[in-house]
Design a protein around this motif. Sequence first.
Motif, mmCIF file in Angstrom:
data_model
loop_
_atom_site.group_PDB
_atom_site.id
_atom_site.type_symbol
_atom_site.label_atom_id
_atom_site.label_comp_id
_atom_site.label_asym_id
_atom_site.label_seq_id
_atom_site.Cartn_x
_atom_site.Cartn_y
_atom_site.Cartn_z
ATOM 1 N N VAL A 1 18.102 30.204 -89.444
ATOM 2 C CA VAL A 1 19.337 30.277 -88.670
ATOM 3 C C VAL A 1 19.185 29.364 -87.457
ATOM 4 C CG1 VAL A 1 20.874 31.767 -87.350
ATOM 5 C CG2 VAL A 1 19.725 32.668 -89.381
ATOM 6 N N PRO A 2 19.925 28.260 -87.408
ATOM 7 C CA PRO A 2 19.809 27.378 -86.249
ATOM 8 C C PRO A 2 20.409 28.031 -85.007
ATOM 9 C CG PRO A 2 21.507 26.574 -87.745
ATOM 10 C CD PRO A 2 20.861 27.759 -88.408
ATOM 11 N N LEU A 3 19.701 27.883 -83.897
ATOM 12 C CA LEU A 3 20.149 28.441 -82.626
ATOM 13 C C LEU A 3 20.562 27.319 -81.687
ATOM 14 C CD1 LEU A 3 17.263 31.027 -82.086
ATOM 15 C CD2 LEU A 3 19.554 31.478 -82.990
ATOM 16 N N GLY A 4 21.466 27.631 -80.760
ATOM 17 C CA GLY A 4 21.833 26.703 -79.707
ATOM 18 C C GLY A 4 20.873 26.902 -78.543
ATOM 19 N N ILE A 5 20.155 25.857 -78.176
ATOM 20 C CA ILE A 5 19.119 25.967 -77.146
ATOM 21 C C ILE A 5 19.375 24.941 -76.049
ATOM 22 C CG2 ILE A 5 16.643 25.844 -76.673
ATOM 23 C CD1 ILE A 5 16.121 26.578 -79.595
ATOM 24 N N SER A 6 19.255 25.371 -74.801
ATOM 25 C CA SER A 6 19.349 24.475 -73.651
ATOM 26 C C SER A 6 17.998 24.389 -72.969
ATOM 27 C CB SER A 6 20.411 24.967 -72.671
ATOM 28 O OG SER A 6 21.700 24.771 -73.209
ATOM 29 N N VAL A 7 17.725 23.230 -72.394
ATOM 30 C CA VAL A 7 16.446 22.965 -71.742
ATOM 31 C C VAL A 7 16.708 22.639 -70.272
ATOM 32 C CG1 VAL A 7 14.420 21.459 -71.660
ATOM 33 C CG2 VAL A 7 15.389 22.149 -73.879
ATOM 34 N N GLU B 1 12.598 17.559 -78.418
ATOM 35 C CA GLU B 1 12.177 17.049 -79.727
ATOM 36 C C GLU B 1 11.717 18.174 -80.641
ATOM 37 O OE1 GLU B 1 9.171 14.159 -78.768
ATOM 38 O OE2 GLU B 1 10.625 12.867 -77.734
ATOM 39 N N ARG B 2 10.904 19.080 -80.104
ATOM 40 C CA ARG B 2 10.359 20.151 -80.950
ATOM 41 C C ARG B 2 11.473 21.066 -81.463
ATOM 42 N NH1 ARG B 2 4.865 20.257 -79.005
ATOM 43 N NH2 ARG B 2 3.850 18.647 -80.195
ATOM 44 N N LEU B 3 12.419 21.437 -80.608
ATOM 45 C CA LEU B 3 13.470 22.353 -81.065
ATOM 46 C C LEU B 3 14.363 21.669 -82.088
ATOM 47 C CD1 LEU B 3 16.605 22.050 -79.689
ATOM 48 C CD2 LEU B 3 15.293 22.538 -77.663
ATOM 49 N N SER B 4 14.622 20.377 -81.908
ATOM 50 C CA SER B 4 15.434 19.646 -82.882
ATOM 51 C C SER B 4 14.704 19.508 -84.210
ATOM 52 C CB SER B 4 15.797 18.265 -82.330
ATOM 53 O OG SER B 4 16.614 18.396 -81.191
ATOM 54 N N GLU B 5 13.409 19.180 -84.157
ATOM 55 C CA GLU B 5 12.610 19.072 -85.380
ATOM 56 C C GLU B 5 12.565 20.393 -86.138
ATOM 57 O OE1 GLU B 5 8.845 17.687 -83.925
ATOM 58 O OE2 GLU B 5 9.578 15.640 -83.612
ATOM 59 N N ALA B 6 12.627 21.506 -85.406
ATOM 60 C CA ALA B 6 12.594 22.823 -86.045
ATOM 61 C C ALA B 6 13.936 23.189 -86.676
ATOM 62 C CB ALA B 6 12.194 23.887 -85.024
ATOM 63 N N ASP C 1 12.571 31.706 -85.233
ATOM 64 C CA ASP C 1 12.815 31.441 -86.648
ATOM 65 C C ASP C 1 13.131 32.767 -87.332
ATOM 66 O OD1 ASP C 1 12.679 30.859 -89.402
ATOM 67 O OD2 ASP C 1 11.120 29.352 -89.094
ATOM 68 N N ALA C 2 14.335 32.893 -87.861
ATOM 69 C CA ALA C 2 14.780 34.142 -88.496
ATOM 70 C C ALA C 2 13.935 34.517 -89.701
ATOM 71 C CB ALA C 2 16.243 34.022 -88.913
ATOM 72 N N PHE D 1 13.003 37.015 -82.682
ATOM 73 C CA PHE D 1 14.037 37.256 -81.679
ATOM 74 C C PHE D 1 15.451 36.910 -82.144
ATOM 75 C CE2 PHE D 1 10.536 36.947 -78.460
ATOM 76 C CZ PHE D 1 10.718 38.202 -77.925
ATOM 77 N N VAL D 2 15.606 36.334 -83.310
ATOM 78 C CA VAL D 2 16.917 35.868 -83.738
ATOM 79 C C VAL D 2 17.915 37.016 -83.846
ATOM 80 C CG1 VAL D 2 18.198 34.629 -85.526
ATOM 81 C CG2 VAL D 2 15.909 33.855 -84.853
#
Length: 194
Positions: free
Chosen positions: A11-17, A37-42, A158-159, A166-167
């Motif tokens: 399940v893709p999550l919306g993440i802010s940095v 980069e890591r969150l996008s690669e995931a 990661d669901a 945590f998803v």
Amino acid sequence: MSHVHANARFVPLGISVLTVSDTRGFDRDGSGDLLSERLSEAGHALVERRIVPDDIYRIRAVVSKWVVRDDIQVILVNGGTGFTLRDTTPEALAPLFDRAIDGYGELFRQLSFDSIGTSTVQSRAVGGVANRTLIFAMPGSPKACATAWDGILESQLDARTRPCNFVAMVMPEQQACVSREAQAMCDQGQGVSA
């Protein structure tokens, strides 16, 4: 030990940095670059990225705006977690938490011990939940951000990670944590009653 469950879907999550720094701009934000980069690669989506000075109220203002947005489920904050007078990230975030995630900071320091030894006691990495939004703060070095992402956050966001992730906390339609016995029953197609 957690593992990725074959029958669960990602399940893709919306993440802010958010990078907290008095001196860095986007041209020198290696930690923000690494996390993005890591969150996008995931497979997650980078919703927004900002840099703010190490000021308790500026940090809190940005995070407060993000926790009310429906497209942001996770906020990653790097920097401002040390012990200098300018390090105010934990103080900025703690009043926003509906619930602290104490185990995040504990595990971060345990993982950091392997590479920096007892200096890890100076890390004030914190995590919490505010308005169904996960917030994780970590030190501002790229190495510390890699430790947090690779050692904790990638699997917990990661669901498919079992027995818990945590998803379900931020995406109510996802299956919540279940016991190993209940997961085995689900795997065998027997279902689980609440």
